[in-house]
Structures are given as structure tokens and as C-alpha cells.
Design a protein around this motif. Structure first.
Motif, short mmCIF file in Angstrom:
data_model
loop_
_atom_site.label_atom_id
_atom_site.label_comp_id
_atom_site.label_asym_id
_atom_site.label_seq_id
_atom_site.Cartn_x
_atom_site.Cartn_y
_atom_site.Cartn_z
N ARG A 39 1.00 -1.09 0.02
CA ARG A 39 0.03 -0.04 0.02
C ARG A 39 0.84 1.31 0.04
O ARG A 39 0.43 2.31 -0.91
CB ARG A 39 -0.98 0.00 1.24
CG ARG A 39 -2.00 -1.11 1.10
CD ARG A 39 -2.64 -1.37 2.66
NE ARG A 39 -3.71 -2.29 2.53
CZ ARG A 39 -4.12 -2.80 3.59
NH1 ARG A 39 -3.69 -2.66 4.85
NH2 ARG A 39 -5.26 -3.64 3.48
N ALA A 40 1.90 1.05 0.63
CA ALA A 40 2.96 2.45 0.75
C ALA A 40 3.78 2.41 -0.53
O ALA A 40 3.96 3.76 -0.95
CB ALA A 40 3.85 2.35 2.06
N GLY A 41 3.70 1.59 -1.32
CA GLY A 41 4.36 1.69 -2.59
C GLY A 41 3.62 2.18 -3.34
O GLY A 41 3.92 2.97 -4.21
N LEU A 42 2.27 1.83 -3.61
CA LEU A 42 1.49 2.58 -4.49
C LEU A 42 1.02 3.88 -4.07
O LEU A 42 1.12 4.90 -5.10
CB LEU A 42 -0.08 1.71 -4.47
CG LEU A 42 -0.97 2.47 -5.60
CD1 LEU A 42 -0.33 2.51 -6.84
CD2 LEU A 42 -2.35 1.58 -5.48
N CYS A 43 1.19 4.19 -2.76
CA CYS A 43 1.00 5.59 -2.38
C CYS A 43 2.56 6.43 -2.68
O CYS A 43 2.27 7.50 -3.43
CB CYS A 43 1.16 5.69 -0.83
SG CYS A 43 1.01 7.45 -0.16
N LEU A 44 3.71 5.88 -2.73
CA LEU A 44 4.84 6.37 -3.32
C LEU A 44 4.59 6.68 -4.70
O LEU A 44 5.12 7.81 -5.20
CB LEU A 44 6.07 5.66 -2.97
CG LEU A 44 7.24 6.06 -3.37
CD1 LEU A 44 7.58 7.34 -2.78
CD2 LEU A 44 8.38 4.96 -3.34
N VAL A 45 4.10 5.59 -5.54
CA VAL A 45 3.81 6.12 -6.87
C VAL A 45 3.09 7.24 -7.07
O VAL A 45 3.26 8.05 -8.06
CB VAL A 45 3.07 4.62 -7.44
CG1 VAL A 45 3.02 5.06 -8.73
CG2 VAL A 45 4.35 3.51 -7.67
N MET A 46 1.99 7.32 -6.71
CA MET A 46 1.05 8.42 -6.48
C MET A 46 1.39 9.58 -6.28
O MET A 46 1.62 10.78 -7.10
CB MET A 46 -0.04 8.21 -5.64
CG MET A 46 -1.09 7.00 -6.08
SD MET A 46 -2.14 6.35 -4.69
CE MET A 46 -3.41 7.98 -4.66
#
Length: 511
Positions: free
Chosen positions: A163-170
Motif C-alpha cells: 500500500r505504501a508502495g502504491l502511495c509512493l507511486v501516486m
């Protein structure tokens, strides 16, 4: 071409004819006894190169050296040698494009863990930010502790990491769009981040409460992360679609990157993994558990020593490379004999100093989640996840994105994150360690969670009908209901009475 220890033969067919072959028949025709001594590479058309060796060419390989593991200007590291002695290289980064995605498959004892240690050590030496989920409870690569930026050892923390990884992508996507940049440049301004999920089947196999959401997150990071420098890779024992979240799309996407196939357990597995990656008509020479020719022993000739050859752990095919049918072997990693505790030779391979860290500019957007990485599991409890989703949905944020944010103090791109609370803390003994107070719920439309509960009040529904009913209640349209369903199931708010069906938990019996 002849040499004392091998014979190399180039063969070709007439124009319009394709080369196909049966490896076992070829070994027999050449008078060989050990299939591992005959290597075949084809161009997928009418030419092939056959190399016959006196002894298995990869039987003895040197140990990895620090200089092998420093990424070159094209993003490659050297991880081993092909059967002909040429360097076997894997790509961690592609200039002008960005991060890589990929997969590593192999059965138990094939050498996945040592190969992963090699790649992680290379990432540390190359100043790449490594996020690792070791879903064998930290046992697969224990030496990675303290050598990577984020090490998760449970499925729950792995989900927090994704979830943090996708947040970082965003976050990076928003920032790069303002810069007018459509591709990633390593170190300008941000470091490359690679997320690696070992034993990924524990998240993605049928029956896992995180299956749908994990598959979605990995797909989204793979699809969107490349151009902002966030890569994703998995390691698993099998490449069957059932072991990969039931998603053929996920498997196809991962196969576009670096795909490593170590020793496999069935021909079906090799076919599934290599489909679309091998030249037409090419075969992969099976990797036996131990080297040496097959031995037939009469009952009258038994010697008591029935274990031939040496282990083939680390032998593999780099299916995403220019030489997908060339057998290779990863450099040896670790002490030559087992040692109690952490292996000092592996620790030395990582090198001195701290691992690369995430850029400071993105950290505040992750609230306490990134700061508490590696801390108590309670750092991300299900109640906090529900509170986050409800609060952000009420604020008018797209529910499809809020389901994947990694904690209640995250902010979507373009919005200022709330101040970080005193907790969580890396100290598990501190008061309130790992606990994140939920944000105040906004006033407005009901959350997706409450709408699902209302929709199931009249009885069970499949996912398609449930999503249609939720979207027909007059509220905001939900584009992907699966992650919320998985979260609610994990919290005990929903159950699946049969495959594909969703229902409210059965009321306890009075009997």
C-alpha cells in the motif's frame, strides 16, 4: 571450433524450415550420457548452436565479489556465468525508461533465497532503496535485516508495504507531472526503489485473505511505477495462475521484465513461465536436482552410495535476457559450510554502511507508516484502515485509491498530509507503540464499507452483482470493490459461504 573440454557445432536448416529438437534424443545421438553436458541455443528460426562439454560446465563456479554487484551505467549487475563462461547479467534499471519488474520461480532447494541475497546486496551497493517482504517469517534471507530500507516478515506488514508502495507511486507521479517529466532519472531527484516479495504465493494463493488486493497492488505498482522509479518483483515456487492471484494479467506483466527460472518441479510449470519468452521450437534443458548422468543400478550391483553428483542449486535460465535458453548459474553466496546464526560471508557481501533511504520529500506523506516500518505489527490494524478509507471517501477522494493508502496519516497527491502523531514508534516498549489514532470521520456520503453491508442485508451475492447493487444505491460509483471485500473479510465483517460468493457472517446459534 574445438577445444580440449568442449565441442561447438553450428547447424542450420534450409530457408523456410525451422529448427526443432528433442534434447534427450540429441544427447543420445552425440554419444553423451549426461544431458547437462549438452547445451543448445537457437535463434527461433533456422540456426542453432550446440555445445557438448566433457563435464557439466557449471559444476564449479566462483563466489560472488563486491565488484560484480555494482550496477553499471546501463543498469546491469553481473549475477553469474552462462554455460560458455559469458557473464550472466540482470537489469535493475533501464535508463530513459525507469524501474524494472520481474519474477523469480523455482522449486524448494533450487537456490531462490541465495539468488535473492545476491540481488539485494547489489541494490545496497548500488544505492538502490530496497523494500523486502520475506514471507517465510524472515527465514529466507535473514542477513537482509538492517541491510535494506524496509524488511517485512508477515503478510500484514507486506500489505502495508505494498500500500505504501502504491502511495509512493501516486506521490511521485503528481510531483513529476508538475516537473513536466515523463520518465525516471535515477538520483535526479529521487532514488530508485525496488519492492521485492519473497514467497509471494502466501499473499496471492487461493484462500489468502489478501489475495485480490495484493494482486491489484502489484499490478498497479508494476503498471504505474516504472516511469517514477518504483519497481516490483516477486519470488515464488510456482508460476501457476492460481498461485498468482488468479490473474493472468499479473503474470503477463511480470514476465515483461527480468524472469528467472530456477529448477522447476514439473514440465507444466516451465511451460507456464516460459510461454512467450522462448524462441519458437526451443526447449529448456531440465535442471536435475543433482548433477551427473542418470545411473541404472542392478540389484546385484548396489554399493550403498546412491547419491551421485553435486547440487545444482543456483542453476537457472534468465528468460527475460537476450539468451533465454542459455543455462546459467548464480555466483556462490555464503560460507562453504553451514554456520549457526547469520552467515558472516553474506553479511560481508552487503558491504558496510547504512542502506539507501527513501527521499525525505515523500516521507511526510506517509505519516507514521514509513517511520514505523519493521516495528510492531499493530502499526497497521484493520480498524485504522477502515477509518482511513471512510474519512477520505467522505472528503470526496476516489475510493478506488483510498483503499490502498498505507495508514490513516497518508494524504493523496495534491493534498497536505496531517501532522504526524507522537506514535507510532520503533520502540515496541513505548506507550502506544505502533498505534495510530484514526482521523475524525468526515460528514457526507456513506463509505463503501457501509454500502456493502447494506447491499448484503438481503442475502449473499457474487462480486459482480454486489458491485452492481452498491453502484445502484445512488452513491459515488465504485470501480473496484475487491480490495474492500478482502479487507472486510480479514476483519471478520464478511464471509464467503462458497467460492465467489460474499455474505454477512452467520448469526451465532442459540443451541
Amino acid at each position: 571450433m574445438r577445444a580440449p573440454d568442449f565441442v561447438e557445432i553450428e547447424v542450420a536448416r534450409r530457408p523456410g524450415e525451422l529448427i526443432t529438437y528433442n534434447h534427450a534424443a540429441l544427447v543420445s545421438a552425440l554419444g553423451g550420457k549426461d544431458p547437462a553436458c549438452v547445451a543448445v541455443e537457437t535463434d527461433g528460426l533456422s540456426r542453432a548452436l550446440i555445445t557438448a562439454y566433457r563435464r557439466p560446465p557449471l559444476e564449479n563456479l566462483r563466489y560472488a565479489r563486491p565488484e560484480d554487484l555494482v550496477m553499471d551505467r546501463e543498469g546491469f549487475i553481473t549475477v553469474g556465468r552462462h554455460h560458455d563462461g559469458m557473464a550472466a547479467r540482470m537489469r535493475l534499471y533501464e535508463p530513459g525508461s525507469g524501474a524494472q519488474r520481474g519474477a523469480m520461480f523455482g522449486t524448494t532447494g533450487a537456490g531462490k533465497s541465495r539468488a535473492l541475497q545476491l540481488v539485494l546486496a547489489a541494490e545496497k551497493r548500488s544505492r538502490i532503496v530496497s523494500w523486502l517482504s520475506d514471507l517465510k517469517g524472515g527465514q529466507s534471507v535473514p542477513e537482509a535485516r538492517g541491510q535494506v530500507d524496509w524488511r517485512a516478515t508477515t503478510e500484514l506488514e507486506a500489505m502495508m508495504q505494498l500500500r505504501a508502495g502504491l502511495c509512493l507511486v501516486m506521490i511521485r507521479t503528481e510531483r513529476y507531472a508538475k516537473l513536466g517529466r515523463s520518465y525516471f532519472v535515477i538520483g535526479s531527484p529521487d532514488p530508485l526503489v525496488n519492492i521485492r516479495i519473497d514467497e509471494a504465493n502466501r499473499l496471492l494463493q487461493e484462500g489468502s485473505p489478501y489475495r485480490d488486493e495484493a494482486a491489484y497492488l502489484i499490478k498497479e505498482i508494476g503498471r504505474l511505477g516504472r516511469s517514477v522509479g518504483v519497481g516490483i518483483s516477486i519470488a515464488a515456487q510456482a508460476g501457476h495462475i492460481e498461485e498468482l492471484g488468479g490473474s493472468d494479467t499479473l503474470r503477463a506483466m511480470l514476465k515483461e521484465g527480468d524472469v528467472v527460472l530456477l529448477r522447476w518441479s514439473s514440465n507444466m510449470m516451465a511451460a507456464l513461465v516460459s510461454d512467450g519468452l522462448l524462441p519458437l521450437g526451443a526447449d529448456l534443458v531440465p535442471i536435475p536436482r543433482r548433477s551427473g548422468p542418470p545411473v541404472l543400478r542392478s540389484r546385484f550391483e548396489r554399493t550403498g552410495n546412491e547419491v551421485p553428483g553435486t547440487s545444482t542449486a543456483g542453476q537457472a535460465y534468465l528468460l527475460g535476457s537476450p539468451r533465454p535458453t542459455a543455462l546459467m548459474r548464480f555466483f556462490r553466496v555464503g560460507s562453504p559450510v553451514p554456520v549457526p546464526g547469520l552467515d558472516p560471508a553474506i553479511v560481508d557481501l552487503y558491504g558496510p554502511g547504512e542502506p539507501a533511504r527513501l527521499e525525505a520529500e515523500s516521507v511526510p506523506h506517509m505519516g507514521g507508516v514509513y517511520a514505523a516500518r519493521g516495528g510492531p505489527i499493530t502499526v497497521h490494524d484493520v480498524a485504522a484502515a477502515h477509518a482511513l478509507a471512510e474519512g477520505l471517501e467522505a472528503a470526496g477522494v476516489d475510493p478506488e485509491s483510498t483503499a490502498y493508502l498505507a495508514g490513516p496519516n497518508l494524504a493523496p497527491p495534491g493534498q497536505t498530509p496531517p501532522p504526524t502523531p507522537p506514535g507510532p514508534t520503533m520502540d515496541p516498549t513505548a506507550p502506544g507503540a505502533g498505534l495510530m489514532p484514526p482521523p475524525s470521520k468526515g460528514k457526507g456520503a456513506p463509505s463503501t464499507r457501509s454500502r456493502i453491508l447494506d447491499a448484503l442485508a438481503d442475502g449473499p451475492l457474487n462480486k459482480h452483482d454486489l458491485q452492481a447493487k452498491v453502484n445502484a444505491d445512488g452513491g459515488r460509483q465504485v470501480r473496484n470493490i475487491a480490495p474492500t471485500l478482502s479487507e472486510m473479510k480479514a476483519h471478520g465483517e464478511l464471509e464467503q459461504p462458497e467460492r465467489g460468493m460474499w455474505a454477512l457472517p452467520a448469526a451465532p446459534s442459540d443451541d
